[in-house]
Design a protein around this motif. Structure first.
Motif, PDB file in Angstrom:
ATOM      1  N   GLU A  11       0.851  -1.195   0.000  1.00  0.00           N
ATOM      2  CA  GLU A  11       0.000   0.000   0.000  1.00  0.00           C
ATOM      3  C   GLU A  11       0.886   1.245   0.000  1.00  0.00           C
ATOM      4  O   GLU A  11       1.605   1.496   0.972  1.00  0.00           O
ATOM      5  CB  GLU A  11      -0.922  -0.064   1.235  1.00  0.00           C
ATOM      6  CG  GLU A  11      -1.881   1.086   1.366  1.00  0.00           C
ATOM      7  CD  GLU A  11      -1.207   2.319   1.908  1.00  0.00           C
ATOM      8  OE1 GLU A  11      -1.200   3.342   1.205  1.00  0.00           O
ATOM      9  OE2 GLU A  11      -0.671   2.263   3.036  1.00  0.00           O
ATOM     10  N   ALA A  71      -6.226   4.635   2.412  1.00  0.00           N
ATOM     11  CA  ALA A  71      -5.171   3.678   2.771  1.00  0.00           C
ATOM     12  C   ALA A  71      -5.595   2.851   3.983  1.00  0.00           C
ATOM     13  O   ALA A  71      -5.420   1.628   4.019  1.00  0.00           O
ATOM     14  CB  ALA A  71      -3.869   4.417   3.065  1.00  0.00           C
ATOM     15  N   VAL A 120      -5.963  -1.171   3.949  1.00  0.00           N
ATOM     16  CA  VAL A 120      -5.089  -1.960   4.836  1.00  0.00           C
ATOM     17  C   VAL A 120      -5.935  -2.788   5.798  1.00  0.00           C
ATOM     18  O   VAL A 120      -5.695  -3.986   5.992  1.00  0.00           O
ATOM     19  CB  VAL A 120      -4.131  -1.026   5.613  1.00  0.00           C
ATOM     20  CG1 VAL A 120      -3.448  -1.754   6.754  1.00  0.00           C
ATOM     21  CG2 VAL A 120      -3.082  -0.439   4.665  1.00  0.00           C
ATOM     22  N   VAL A 159       0.296  -7.045   4.812  1.00  0.00           N
ATOM     23  CA  VAL A 159       0.397  -5.742   4.143  1.00  0.00           C
ATOM     24  C   VAL A 159       1.758  -5.119   4.426  1.00  0.00           C
ATOM     25  O   VAL A 159       2.243  -5.151   5.560  1.00  0.00           O
ATOM     26  CB  VAL A 159      -0.701  -4.772   4.646  1.00  0.00           C
ATOM     27  CG1 VAL A 159      -0.573  -3.408   3.963  1.00  0.00           C
ATOM     28  CG2 VAL A 159      -2.097  -5.342   4.411  1.00  0.00           C
ATOM     29  N   SER A 194       3.383  -1.290   3.959  1.00  0.00           N
ATOM     30  CA  SER A 194       2.890   0.062   3.702  1.00  0.00           C
ATOM     31  C   SER A 194       3.994   1.090   3.932  1.00  0.00           C
ATOM     32  O   SER A 194       4.927   0.858   4.708  1.00  0.00           O
ATOM     33  CB  SER A 194       1.710   0.339   4.652  1.00  0.00           C
ATOM     34  OG  SER A 194       1.379   1.707   4.648  1.00  0.00           O
ATOM     35  N   SER A 245       2.702   4.378   4.332  1.00  0.00           N
ATOM     36  CA  SER A 245       1.824   5.520   4.653  1.00  0.00           C
ATOM     37  C   SER A 245       1.934   5.938   6.109  1.00  0.00           C
ATOM     38  O   SER A 245       1.051   5.653   6.928  1.00  0.00           O
ATOM     39  CB  SER A 245       0.378   5.159   4.332  1.00  0.00           C
ATOM     40  OG  SER A 245       0.248   4.934   2.966  1.00  0.00           O
ATOM     41  N   TYR A 285       6.003  -1.731   8.004  1.00  0.00           N
ATOM     42  CA  TYR A 285       6.042  -0.361   7.448  1.00  0.00           C
ATOM     43  C   TYR A 285       7.409   0.297   7.661  1.00  0.00           C
ATOM     44  O   TYR A 285       7.494   1.469   8.001  1.00  0.00           O
ATOM     45  CB  TYR A 285       4.921   0.486   8.067  1.00  0.00           C
ATOM     46  CG  TYR A 285       4.732   0.296   9.565  1.00  0.00           C
ATOM     47  CD1 TYR A 285       5.518   0.980  10.481  1.00  0.00           C
ATOM     48  CD2 TYR A 285       3.771  -0.581  10.059  1.00  0.00           C
ATOM     49  CE1 TYR A 285       5.354   0.806  11.842  1.00  0.00           C
ATOM     50  CE2 TYR A 285       3.600  -0.766  11.423  1.00  0.00           C
ATOM     51  CZ  TYR A 285       4.387  -0.073  12.304  1.00  0.00           C
ATOM     52  OH  TYR A 285       4.230  -0.252  13.654  1.00  0.00           O
TER      53      TYR A 285
END
Ligand code: HSE
Length: 415
Positions: free
Chosen positions: A75, A83, A87, A97, A99, A101, A125
Protein backbone atom coordinates in the motif's frame (compact mmCIF):
# COMPACT_ATOMS: atom_id res chain seq x y z
CA UNK A 1 -2.93 -16.99 5.10
CA UNK A 2 0.75 -17.93 5.24
CA UNK A 3 2.72 -16.67 2.32
CA UNK A 4 5.11 -19.59 2.83
CA UNK A 5 2.50 -21.68 1.00
CA UNK A 6 3.51 -19.92 -2.16
CA UNK A 7 6.92 -21.66 -2.32
CA UNK A 8 8.67 -18.37 -1.82
CA UNK A 9 7.08 -16.57 -4.77
CA UNK A 10 5.04 -13.54 -3.80
CA UNK A 11 2.07 -12.30 -5.78
CA UNK A 12 1.56 -8.64 -5.01
CA UNK A 13 -1.47 -6.41 -5.23
CA UNK A 14 -0.11 -2.86 -5.37
CA UNK A 15 -2.06 0.20 -4.27
CA UNK A 16 -0.58 3.35 -5.79
CA UNK A 17 1.76 3.98 -8.69
CA UNK A 18 3.45 7.19 -7.62
CA UNK A 19 7.21 7.56 -7.41
CA UNK A 20 7.64 4.76 -4.86
CA UNK A 21 5.15 2.35 -6.47
CA UNK A 22 6.74 2.82 -9.88
CA UNK A 23 10.25 2.35 -8.46
CA UNK A 24 9.19 -0.85 -6.71
CA UNK A 25 7.55 -2.13 -9.88
CA UNK A 26 10.74 -1.44 -11.87
CA UNK A 27 12.97 -3.16 -9.32
CA UNK A 28 10.78 -6.26 -9.19
CA UNK A 29 10.81 -6.46 -13.00
CA UNK A 30 14.56 -5.96 -13.18
CA UNK A 31 15.25 -8.55 -10.47
CA UNK A 32 13.16 -11.64 -11.19
CA UNK A 33 15.40 -13.55 -8.76
CA UNK A 34 13.61 -11.72 -5.95
CA UNK A 35 10.65 -14.00 -6.72
CA UNK A 36 7.86 -11.48 -6.54
CA UNK A 37 5.53 -10.18 -9.23
CA UNK A 38 2.96 -7.42 -9.23
CA UNK A 39 -0.30 -8.94 -10.46
CA UNK A 40 -2.57 -5.91 -10.24
CA UNK A 41 -2.20 -2.19 -9.49
CA UNK A 42 -5.02 -0.11 -8.07
CA UNK A 43 -4.84 3.59 -8.95
CA UNK A 44 -7.17 6.56 -8.53
CA UNK A 45 -6.75 8.28 -11.88
CA UNK A 46 -7.31 5.91 -14.82
CA UNK A 47 -6.48 8.61 -17.37
CA UNK A 48 -2.93 9.35 -16.21
CA UNK A 49 -0.23 7.90 -18.51
CA UNK A 50 1.66 5.04 -16.79
CA UNK A 51 4.96 3.32 -17.51
CA UNK A 52 3.53 -0.20 -17.06
CA UNK A 53 1.16 -2.32 -19.17
CA UNK A 54 -2.37 -0.92 -18.97
CA UNK A 55 -3.78 -4.41 -18.35
CA UNK A 56 -2.26 -4.29 -14.84
CA UNK A 57 -4.24 -1.25 -13.73
CA UNK A 58 -7.65 -1.01 -12.16
CA UNK A 59 -9.52 1.61 -10.17
CA UNK A 60 -11.45 -1.07 -8.26
CA UNK A 61 -9.76 -1.97 -4.94
CA UNK A 62 -11.81 -5.17 -4.67
CA UNK A 63 -10.05 -6.59 -7.70
CA UNK A 64 -6.97 -6.78 -5.48
CA UNK A 65 -8.57 -7.41 -2.12
CA UNK A 66 -10.81 -10.25 -3.39
CA UNK A 67 -8.17 -11.91 -5.54
CA UNK A 68 -7.21 -15.17 -3.81
CA UNK A 69 -4.01 -15.43 -5.82
CA UNK A 70 -2.72 -12.13 -4.41
CA UNK A 71 -0.98 -13.03 -1.19
CA UNK A 72 0.54 -9.65 -0.24
CA UNK A 73 -0.83 -6.13 -0.43
CA UNK A 74 1.66 -3.29 -0.87
CA UNK A 75 0.00 0.00 0.00
CA UNK A 76 1.74 3.17 -1.26
CA UNK A 77 -0.95 5.84 -1.63
CA UNK A 78 -1.13 9.34 -0.21
CA UNK A 79 -4.85 9.40 0.71
CA UNK A 80 -4.63 8.21 4.30
CA UNK A 81 -8.33 7.52 4.78
CA UNK A 82 -8.47 5.27 1.72
CA UNK A 83 -5.17 3.68 2.77
CA UNK A 84 -6.62 2.78 6.18
CA UNK A 85 -9.68 1.20 4.55
CA UNK A 86 -7.59 -0.92 2.16
CA UNK A 87 -5.09 -1.96 4.84
CA UNK A 88 -7.72 -2.95 7.38
CA UNK A 89 -9.76 -4.87 4.79
CA UNK A 90 -6.62 -6.73 3.66
CA UNK A 91 -5.67 -7.63 7.25
CA UNK A 92 -9.23 -8.83 7.97
CA UNK A 93 -8.91 -11.06 4.92
CA UNK A 94 -5.62 -12.49 6.16
CA UNK A 95 -3.48 -10.77 3.53
CA UNK A 96 -0.22 -9.41 4.95
CA UNK A 97 0.40 -5.74 4.14
CA UNK A 98 3.52 -3.68 3.53
CA UNK A 99 2.89 0.06 3.70
CA UNK A 100 4.77 3.36 3.54
CA UNK A 101 1.82 5.52 4.65
CA UNK A 102 3.27 7.01 7.81
CA UNK A 103 0.43 9.54 8.21
CA UNK A 104 -2.21 6.82 8.07
CA UNK A 105 -0.22 4.58 10.43
CA UNK A 106 0.58 7.32 12.97
CA UNK A 107 -3.05 8.48 13.09
CA UNK A 108 -4.44 4.95 13.47
CA UNK A 109 -1.66 3.21 15.36
CA UNK A 110 -3.80 1.95 18.23
CA UNK A 111 -6.39 0.41 15.90
CA UNK A 112 -3.75 -1.06 13.61
CA UNK A 113 -1.94 -2.75 16.50
CA UNK A 114 -5.27 -4.20 17.69
CA UNK A 115 -6.02 -5.39 14.16
CA UNK A 116 -2.69 -7.16 13.84
CA UNK A 117 -3.33 -8.90 17.15
CA UNK A 118 -6.89 -9.83 16.22
CA UNK A 119 -6.07 -11.16 12.74
CA UNK A 120 -2.59 -12.52 13.44
CA UNK A 121 -1.55 -11.01 10.10
CA UNK A 122 1.66 -9.10 9.44
CA UNK A 123 1.61 -5.38 8.83
CA UNK A 124 5.09 -3.99 8.12
CA UNK A 125 6.04 -0.36 7.45
CA UNK A 126 9.82 0.09 7.56
CA UNK A 127 9.49 2.47 4.57
CA UNK A 128 7.34 4.74 6.73
CA UNK A 129 10.30 6.04 8.73
CA UNK A 130 13.59 7.32 7.30
CA UNK A 131 13.01 5.50 3.97
CA UNK A 132 16.14 3.44 3.26
CA UNK A 133 17.46 3.39 6.84
CA UNK A 134 16.58 0.15 8.65
CA UNK A 135 15.43 1.69 11.90
CA UNK A 136 12.05 0.32 13.00
CA UNK A 137 12.89 -3.37 12.92
CA UNK A 138 16.21 -2.60 14.61
CA UNK A 139 14.55 -0.66 17.41
CA UNK A 140 11.94 -3.39 17.81
CA UNK A 141 14.36 -6.30 17.90
CA UNK A 142 17.72 -5.05 19.08
CA UNK A 143 17.39 -2.18 21.50
CA UNK A 144 16.25 -2.76 25.04
CA UNK A 145 13.83 -0.14 26.28
CA UNK A 146 15.55 0.26 29.67
CA UNK A 147 18.91 0.96 28.11
CA UNK A 148 17.73 3.24 25.34
CA UNK A 149 18.32 6.82 26.40
CA UNK A 150 17.82 8.93 23.34
CA UNK A 151 16.85 9.07 19.69
CA UNK A 152 17.61 12.33 17.89
CA UNK A 153 17.78 12.98 14.23
CA UNK A 154 16.76 14.24 10.85
CA UNK A 155 13.72 12.22 9.75
CA UNK A 156 12.33 14.33 6.91
CA UNK A 157 14.26 14.42 3.64
CA UNK A 158 12.43 17.30 1.93
CA UNK A 159 12.94 19.88 4.67
CA UNK A 160 16.55 18.77 5.08
CA UNK A 161 17.03 19.14 1.34
CA UNK A 162 15.56 22.65 1.42
CA UNK A 163 17.61 23.79 4.44
CA UNK A 164 20.79 22.37 2.90
CA UNK A 165 20.12 24.06 -0.44
CA UNK A 166 19.52 27.37 1.36
CA UNK A 167 22.56 27.17 3.63
CA UNK A 168 25.13 25.55 1.35
CA UNK A 169 24.04 26.51 -2.14
CA UNK A 170 22.37 29.88 -1.56
CA UNK A 171 19.00 28.78 -2.97
CA UNK A 172 15.80 30.66 -2.26
CA UNK A 173 13.21 28.65 -0.36
CA UNK A 174 10.78 28.42 -3.33
CA UNK A 175 13.45 27.07 -5.68
CA UNK A 176 14.64 24.50 -3.14
CA UNK A 177 11.06 23.35 -2.50
CA UNK A 178 10.31 23.05 -6.19
CA UNK A 179 13.46 20.92 -6.67
CA UNK A 180 12.46 18.68 -3.74
CA UNK A 181 9.06 18.18 -5.34
CA UNK A 182 10.57 17.54 -8.76
CA UNK A 183 12.90 14.90 -7.30
CA UNK A 184 9.95 13.11 -5.67
CA UNK A 185 11.08 13.78 -2.08
CA UNK A 186 8.08 15.84 -0.99
CA UNK A 187 4.66 14.55 0.01
CA UNK A 188 1.75 15.04 -2.44
CA UNK A 189 0.73 17.80 -0.01
CA UNK A 190 4.12 19.41 0.73
CA UNK A 191 2.74 21.31 3.73
CA UNK A 192 3.00 17.98 5.58
CA UNK A 193 6.78 18.18 5.16
CA UNK A 194 7.13 21.93 5.65
CA UNK A 195 5.02 22.15 8.80
CA UNK A 196 6.66 19.19 10.51
CA UNK A 197 3.63 16.87 10.32
CA UNK A 198 5.53 14.20 8.40
CA UNK A 199 8.38 14.26 10.91
CA UNK A 200 5.90 14.06 13.82
CA UNK A 201 4.23 11.06 12.17
CA UNK A 202 7.62 9.36 11.91
CA UNK A 203 8.33 10.18 15.54
CA UNK A 204 5.12 8.32 16.45
CA UNK A 205 6.50 5.24 14.68
CA UNK A 206 9.86 5.59 16.44
CA UNK A 207 8.17 5.95 19.85
CA UNK A 208 6.23 2.71 19.64
CA UNK A 209 9.16 0.59 18.47
CA UNK A 210 11.76 2.25 20.71
CA UNK A 211 9.82 2.76 23.92
CA UNK A 212 6.43 1.03 23.58
CA UNK A 213 4.63 4.38 23.60
CA UNK A 214 1.48 4.64 21.48
CA UNK A 215 1.08 8.35 20.82
CA UNK A 216 -1.05 10.33 18.41
CA UNK A 217 0.85 12.98 16.40
CA UNK A 218 -1.48 15.65 17.81
CA UNK A 219 -0.08 14.94 21.30
CA UNK A 220 3.46 15.84 20.24
CA UNK A 221 5.11 19.24 20.21
CA UNK A 222 6.19 19.92 16.65
CA UNK A 223 6.74 22.52 14.00
CA UNK A 224 8.46 22.62 10.65
CA UNK A 225 10.60 25.06 8.73
CA UNK A 226 8.03 27.54 7.44
CA UNK A 227 8.97 30.08 10.10
CA UNK A 228 12.72 29.91 9.39
CA UNK A 229 13.90 33.25 8.02
CA UNK A 230 17.00 33.79 5.85
CA UNK A 231 18.37 35.85 8.74
CA UNK A 232 18.06 32.80 11.05
CA UNK A 233 20.24 30.76 8.71
CA UNK A 234 22.73 33.62 8.62
CA UNK A 235 22.69 33.88 12.42
CA UNK A 236 23.28 30.14 12.68
CA UNK A 237 26.27 30.40 10.37
CA UNK A 238 27.75 33.26 12.43
CA UNK A 239 27.41 31.19 15.60
CA UNK A 240 29.03 28.11 14.03
CA UNK A 241 25.76 26.22 13.68
CA UNK A 242 23.52 24.77 10.98
CA UNK A 243 19.72 24.82 11.23
CA UNK A 244 18.17 21.33 11.00
CA UNK A 245 14.68 20.03 11.67
CA UNK A 246 15.31 17.48 14.43
CA UNK A 247 13.02 14.85 15.94
CA UNK A 248 13.81 13.88 19.54
CA UNK A 249 12.68 11.11 21.87
CA UNK A 250 14.70 11.63 25.05
CA UNK A 251 14.46 9.62 28.24
CA UNK A 252 14.15 12.01 31.18
CA UNK A 253 15.51 11.50 34.68
CA UNK A 254 12.25 9.91 35.82
CA UNK A 255 12.28 7.47 32.89
CA UNK A 256 9.51 9.17 30.92
CA UNK A 257 10.18 10.28 27.34
CA UNK A 258 10.20 13.84 26.03
CA UNK A 259 9.20 13.71 22.35
CA UNK A 260 9.22 16.70 20.01
CA UNK A 261 10.16 17.86 16.50
CA UNK A 262 11.52 21.39 16.13
CA UNK A 263 14.13 23.29 14.14
CA UNK A 264 17.44 23.23 15.99
CA UNK A 265 20.88 24.79 15.85
CA UNK A 266 23.37 21.93 15.53
CA UNK A 267 27.13 22.40 15.85
CA UNK A 268 28.73 22.59 12.42
CA UNK A 269 31.12 19.74 13.25
CA UNK A 270 28.42 17.43 14.61
CA UNK A 271 27.16 14.26 12.96
CA UNK A 272 23.71 15.73 12.41
CA UNK A 273 25.13 18.80 10.67
CA UNK A 274 26.72 16.39 8.19
CA UNK A 275 23.32 14.95 7.23
CA UNK A 276 22.74 16.89 4.02
CA UNK A 277 20.15 17.17 1.25
CA UNK A 278 17.55 14.36 1.25
CA UNK A 279 19.53 12.22 3.68
CA UNK A 280 18.20 11.31 7.11
CA UNK A 281 20.37 10.54 10.13
CA UNK A 282 19.47 9.19 13.53
CA UNK A 283 21.57 9.14 16.69
CA UNK A 284 20.62 6.27 18.99
CA UNK A 285 22.06 6.52 22.47
CA UNK A 286 21.94 3.68 24.94
CA UNK A 287 23.43 3.40 28.41
CA UNK A 288 25.99 0.75 27.54
CA UNK A 289 26.77 1.36 23.87
CA UNK A 290 26.92 5.17 23.96
CA UNK A 291 25.93 6.83 20.66
CA UNK A 292 25.35 4.98 17.42
CA UNK A 293 24.51 6.72 14.20
CA UNK A 294 22.39 5.53 11.30
CA UNK A 295 22.46 7.60 8.13
CA UNK A 296 21.08 7.12 4.62
CA UNK A 297 18.71 8.40 1.98
CA UNK A 298 15.49 9.43 3.66
CA UNK A 299 13.28 10.15 0.65
CA UNK A 300 12.93 9.30 -3.03
CA UNK A 301 11.52 6.42 -5.05
CA UNK A 302 14.30 3.82 -4.97
CA UNK A 303 15.51 4.40 -1.37
CA UNK A 304 11.90 4.01 -0.17
CA UNK A 305 11.32 1.00 -2.42
CA UNK A 306 14.39 -0.64 -0.84
CA UNK A 307 12.64 -0.62 2.55
CA UNK A 308 9.46 -2.04 0.99
CA UNK A 309 11.57 -4.83 -0.53
CA UNK A 310 13.14 -5.56 2.83
CA UNK A 311 9.67 -5.91 4.38
CA UNK A 312 8.62 -8.22 1.54
CA UNK A 313 11.66 -10.38 2.29
CA UNK A 314 10.74 -10.41 5.98
CA UNK A 315 7.25 -11.65 5.08
CA UNK A 316 8.83 -14.75 3.54
CA UNK A 317 9.57 -15.89 7.08
CA UNK A 318 6.26 -14.54 8.40
CA UNK A 319 7.93 -11.74 10.34
CA UNK A 320 5.51 -9.67 12.43
CA UNK A 321 6.09 -6.75 14.77
CA UNK A 322 5.40 -8.08 18.23
CA UNK A 323 5.35 -4.65 19.90
CA UNK A 324 7.22 -6.29 22.75
CA UNK A 325 7.90 -3.03 24.56
CA UNK A 326 4.20 -2.24 24.59
CA UNK A 327 3.45 -5.27 26.70
CA UNK A 328 6.71 -5.27 28.60
CA UNK A 329 7.04 -2.10 30.70
CA UNK A 330 6.28 0.64 28.18
CA UNK A 331 7.60 4.12 28.85
CA UNK A 332 5.31 7.14 29.09
CA UNK A 333 5.41 10.54 27.44
CA UNK A 334 6.75 13.33 29.62
CA UNK A 335 5.24 16.82 29.58
CA UNK A 336 7.33 18.42 32.29
CA UNK A 337 10.57 19.78 30.89
CA UNK A 338 12.11 23.02 29.72
CA UNK A 339 13.48 23.84 26.29
CA UNK A 340 16.42 26.09 25.56
CA UNK A 341 15.31 28.15 22.59
CA UNK A 342 16.12 31.09 20.37
CA UNK A 343 13.01 32.90 19.14
CA UNK A 344 13.22 35.22 16.14
CA UNK A 345 10.58 37.77 15.13
CA UNK A 346 10.18 41.10 13.38
CA UNK A 347 9.71 42.76 16.76
CA UNK A 348 10.25 41.67 20.34
CA UNK A 349 6.62 42.66 20.89
CA UNK A 350 5.72 39.44 19.04
CA UNK A 351 7.47 37.34 21.70
CA UNK A 352 5.59 36.98 25.01
CA UNK A 353 8.49 37.20 27.42
CA UNK A 354 6.24 36.39 30.37
CA UNK A 355 6.05 32.78 29.10
CA UNK A 356 9.80 32.32 29.62
CA UNK A 357 11.30 30.98 32.82
CA UNK A 358 14.57 32.59 32.03
CA UNK A 359 15.70 35.10 29.42
CA UNK A 360 19.42 35.01 28.69
CA UNK A 361 19.76 37.44 25.88
CA UNK A 362 17.79 39.58 23.51
CA UNK A 363 19.12 41.18 20.41
CA UNK A 364 17.23 43.74 18.41
CA UNK A 365 18.07 45.00 14.96
CA UNK A 366 16.09 46.68 12.23
CA UNK A 367 15.81 43.42 10.35
CA UNK A 368 15.04 40.87 13.04
CA UNK A 369 14.95 40.50 16.81
CA UNK A 370 16.02 37.48 18.81
CA UNK A 371 15.30 36.35 22.33
CA UNK A 372 17.19 33.42 23.83
CA UNK A 373 15.88 31.71 26.91
CA UNK A 374 14.29 28.77 28.62
CA UNK A 375 10.61 27.93 28.33
CA UNK A 376 8.44 25.16 29.77
CA UNK A 377 7.00 22.80 27.14
CA UNK A 378 3.46 23.47 28.34
CA UNK A 379 3.89 27.14 27.44
CA UNK A 380 4.36 26.01 23.84
CA UNK A 381 1.88 23.11 23.66
CA UNK A 382 -1.08 25.25 24.57
CA UNK A 383 -0.24 28.36 22.51
CA UNK A 384 0.36 29.33 18.91
CA UNK A 385 2.24 32.63 19.07
CA UNK A 386 5.44 30.78 18.12
CA UNK A 387 3.79 29.28 15.01
CA UNK A 388 2.62 32.63 13.68
CA UNK A 389 4.02 33.94 10.34
CA UNK A 390 7.28 35.77 10.86
CA UNK A 391 8.14 34.00 14.14
CA UNK A 392 10.79 31.27 14.33
CA UNK A 393 11.50 29.07 17.32
CA UNK A 394 14.81 27.24 17.12
CA UNK A 395 16.28 24.94 19.75
CA UNK A 396 19.84 25.25 20.94
CA UNK A 397 22.10 22.17 20.94
CA UNK A 398 21.34 20.11 24.10
CA UNK A 399 17.82 21.54 24.00
CA UNK A 400 16.27 20.10 27.13
CA UNK A 401 16.58 20.67 30.84
CA UNK A 402 14.39 19.63 33.75
CA UNK A 403 15.13 22.49 36.03
CA UNK A 404 15.83 26.15 35.52
CA UNK A 405 16.95 28.87 37.80
CA UNK A 406 14.05 31.29 37.49
CA UNK A 407 15.26 34.78 36.93
CA UNK A 408 13.50 38.03 37.55
CA UNK A 409 11.94 38.94 34.22
CA UNK A 410 10.93 42.43 35.22
CA UNK A 411 14.09 43.87 33.76
CA UNK A 412 12.95 42.69 30.34
CA UNK A 413 9.49 44.14 30.60
CA UNK A 414 8.68 46.69 27.97
CA UNK A 415 11.25 45.55 25.43
N1 HSE B 1 8.22 13.46 2.20
C1 HSE B 1 9.02 12.55 2.92
C2 HSE B 1 10.33 13.20 3.27
C3 HSE B 1 9.23 11.31 2.09
O1 HSE B 1 10.65 14.21 2.64
O2 HSE B 1 11.04 12.72 4.14
C4 HSE B 1 9.91 10.19 2.83
O3 HSE B 1 9.18 9.79 3.94
Amino acid sequence: MSIQNTKGNLTIGLFGFGIVGESLFNVLNEKPTFGARVKRICIKDAEKPRSAPSSLFTTDPDELLNDKEIDVIVELISDSEAAYRFVSTALHRGKPVVSASKKMIAENLDALIALQKQTGTSFLYEAGCCASIPVLRNLEEYYDNDLLQRLSGVVNGSTNYILTRQAKDGYKFEQALSDAQEAGFAEADPSLDLEGVDAANKLVLLLVHAYGIVAHPAQLLYSGITGIHDADIKLAREKGYEVKLIAHALKTGGGDVAAFVLPQFVERQSRLAGVAYEYNGLEIESSLADVQFLCGKGAGGYPTASAVLSDLSALRYNYRYEYKKLTNAPSRLCDDYYLHVCVGARSLLHIPQEHFEQVEEWVSSERRCYLSGTIHVNKLLGTDWWRKPGVSLILYPDPISHEVVTSDLHEYAGI
